[in-house]
Design a protein around this motif. Structure first.
Motif, PDB file in Angstrom:
ATOM      1  N   UNK A  36      39.327  41.878  37.016  1.00 42.60           N
ATOM      2  CA  UNK A  36      38.417  42.314  37.271  1.00 42.60           C
ATOM      3  C   UNK A  36      37.014  41.456  36.982  1.00 42.60           C
ATOM      4  N   UNK A  37      35.758  41.875  37.319  1.00 41.89           N
ATOM      5  CA  UNK A  37      34.822  40.767  37.257  1.00 41.89           C
ATOM      6  C   UNK A  37      33.559  41.136  38.041  1.00 41.89           C
ATOM      7  N   UNK A  38      32.981  39.999  38.077  1.00 39.45           N
ATOM      8  CA  UNK A  38      31.335  40.254  38.867  1.00 39.45           C
ATOM      9  C   UNK A  38      31.184  38.703  39.555  1.00 39.45           C
ATOM     10  N   UNK A  39      30.486  38.845  40.605  1.00 39.07           N
ATOM     11  CA  UNK A  39      30.102  37.622  41.538  1.00 39.07           C
ATOM     12  C   UNK A  39      28.775  37.817  41.689  1.00 39.07           C
ATOM     13  N   UNK A  40      27.923  36.701  41.178  1.00 37.26           N
ATOM     14  CA  UNK A  40      26.302  36.789  41.299  1.00 37.26           C
ATOM     15  C   UNK A  40      26.232  35.599  42.144  1.00 37.26           C
ATOM     16  N   UNK A  41      25.241  35.973  43.350  1.00 39.00           N
ATOM     17  CA  UNK A  41      25.113  35.033  44.221  1.00 39.00           C
ATOM     18  C   UNK A  41      23.530  35.066  44.580  1.00 39.00           C
ATOM     19  N   UNK A  42      23.038  33.894  44.747  1.00 44.16           N
ATOM     20  CA  UNK A  42      21.393  33.763  45.029  1.00 44.16           C
ATOM     21  C   UNK A  42      20.983  32.394  44.266  1.00 44.16           C
ATOM     22  N   UNK A  43      19.636  31.906  44.709  1.00 41.15           N
ATOM     23  CA  UNK A  43      19.201  30.852  44.685  1.00 41.15           C
ATOM     24  C   UNK A  43      20.143  29.591  45.070  1.00 41.15           C
ATOM     25  N   UNK A  46      26.437  30.221  42.875  1.00 38.32           N
ATOM     26  CA  UNK A  46      27.437  31.366  42.607  1.00 38.32           C
ATOM     27  C   UNK A  46      27.512  31.374  41.204  1.00 38.32           C
ATOM     28  N   UNK A  47      27.868  32.337  40.715  1.00 39.24           N
ATOM     29  CA  UNK A  47      28.320  32.438  39.438  1.00 39.24           C
ATOM     30  C   UNK A  47      29.210  33.600  39.421  1.00 39.24           C
ATOM     31  N   UNK A  48      30.387  33.455  38.734  1.00 34.31           N
ATOM     32  CA  UNK A  48      31.296  34.249  38.832  1.00 34.31           C
ATOM     33  C   UNK A  48      32.020  34.827  37.408  1.00 34.31           C
ATOM     34  N   UNK A  49      32.338  35.824  37.039  1.00 32.33           N
ATOM     35  CA  UNK A  49      33.150  36.209  35.750  1.00 32.33           C
ATOM     36  C   UNK A  49      34.472  36.571  36.331  1.00 32.33           C
ATOM     37  N   UNK A  50      35.715  36.124  35.631  1.00 35.45           N
ATOM     38  CA  UNK A  50      36.717  36.705  35.982  1.00 35.45           C
ATOM     39  C   UNK A  50      37.679  37.209  34.565  1.00 35.45           C
ATOM     40  N   UNK A  51      37.995  38.331  34.434  1.00 31.98           N
ATOM     41  CA  UNK A  51      38.649  38.774  33.253  1.00 31.98           C
ATOM     42  C   UNK A  51      40.175  39.236  33.665  1.00 31.98           C
ATOM     43  N   UNK A  52      40.941  39.110  32.910  1.00 31.68           N
ATOM     44  CA  UNK A  52      42.247  39.495  33.086  1.00 31.68           C
ATOM     45  C   UNK A  52      43.236  38.910  32.401  1.00 31.68           C
ATOM     46  N   UNK A  53      44.671  39.023  32.856  1.00 29.02           N
ATOM     47  CA  UNK A  53      45.670  38.069  32.175  1.00 29.02           C
ATOM     48  C   UNK A  53      45.409  36.490  32.172  1.00 29.02           C
ATOM     49  N   UNK A  54      45.669  35.696  31.326  1.00 29.20           N
ATOM     50  CA  UNK A  54      45.179  34.237  31.029  1.00 29.20           C
ATOM     51  C   UNK A  54      45.759  33.583  32.397  1.00 29.20           C
ATOM     52  N   UNK A  55      47.314  33.633  32.613  1.00 31.54           N
ATOM     53  CA  UNK A  55      47.730  32.978  33.832  1.00 31.54           C
ATOM     54  C   UNK A  55      47.055  33.243  35.172  1.00 31.54           C
ATOM     55  N   UNK A  56      46.708  34.643  35.232  1.00 30.60           N
ATOM     56  CA  UNK A  56      46.307  35.115  36.632  1.00 30.60           C
ATOM     57  C   UNK A  56      44.930  34.372  36.850  1.00 30.60           C
ATOM     58  N   UNK A  57      44.128  34.696  35.752  1.00 31.12           N
ATOM     59  CA  UNK A  57      42.673  33.967  35.957  1.00 31.12           C
ATOM     60  C   UNK A  57      42.806  32.536  36.166  1.00 31.12           C
ATOM     61  N   UNK A  58      43.613  31.794  35.321  1.00 31.23           N
ATOM     62  CA  UNK A  58      43.397  30.352  35.543  1.00 31.23           C
ATOM     63  C   UNK A  58      44.206  30.143  36.927  1.00 31.23           C
ATOM     64  N   UNK A  59      44.988  30.626  37.269  1.00 27.49           N
ATOM     65  CA  UNK A  59      45.640  30.318  38.806  1.00 27.49           C
ATOM     66  C   UNK A  59      44.479  30.626  39.585  1.00 27.49           C
ATOM     67  N   UNK A  60      43.916  31.617  39.785  1.00 24.50           N
ATOM     68  CA  UNK A  60      42.791  31.948  40.626  1.00 24.50           C
ATOM     69  C   UNK A  60      41.712  30.952  40.458  1.00 24.50           C
ATOM     70  N   UNK A  61      41.374  30.535  39.417  1.00 31.12           N
ATOM     71  CA  UNK A  61      40.179  29.755  39.397  1.00 31.12           C
ATOM     72  C   UNK A  61      41.038  28.361  39.859  1.00 31.12           C
TER      73      UNK A  61
END
Length: 134
Positions: A36-43, A46-61
């Motif tokens: 889950x999370x949020x993507x902030x875009x402007x100026x 990009x700023x993004x928050x990712x939350x979830x299982x550690x390995x899933x978040x790190x692989x996506x990053x």
């Protein structure tokens, strides 16, 4: 579970359609992986928050680092999380310059130092309030 917040420079000439593609892809793929999370875009950022299982978040990053629609990714904060702030959003979006959010400048200035958990949590809650108001 972890929560990761990063900021990056949007590619020159990125279109609204490309931003919509990022959002659509995340909204389709994230439920199956528990993100889950949020993507902030402007100026130009990009700023993004990712939350979830550690390995899933790190692989996506790691995948995000290779995306040509942005550059200069910098993790501002990463921490364990007991509960989700963005549980209602497989990926929400806020169209606003991320630097306009009250706590972002402090997080960015202190990204190489320890940041108070309260400062980070306050920032995440500010994002969630903004999403609810849309």
């Amino acid at each position: 579970m972890i929560r990761l917040l990063y900021v990056s420079q949007a590619a020159s000439g990125i279109t609204e359609e490309q931003v919509k593609d990022i959002l659509k892809s995340a909204q389709q793929k994230n439920p199956a992986t528990g993100l889950t999370g949020v993507l902030v875009h402007g100026g130009g950022l990009f700023m993004q928050v990712l939350e979830g299982p550690e390995q899933v978040v790190l692989r996506l990053y790691v995948k995000i680092l290779d995306d040509r629609r942005h550059s200069d990714c910098q993790i501002l904060h990463i921490s364990p999380a007991n509960d989700r702030i963005f549980e209602k959003w497989s990926m929400g979006i806020i169209e606003s310059d991320p630097m306009q959010f009250q706590h972002i400048a402090e997080l960015r200035a202190r990204r190489l130092e320890a940041v108070l958990a309260k400062t980070f949590t306050d920032t995440m809650r500010e994002f969630a309030r903004t999403l609810l108001l849309q």
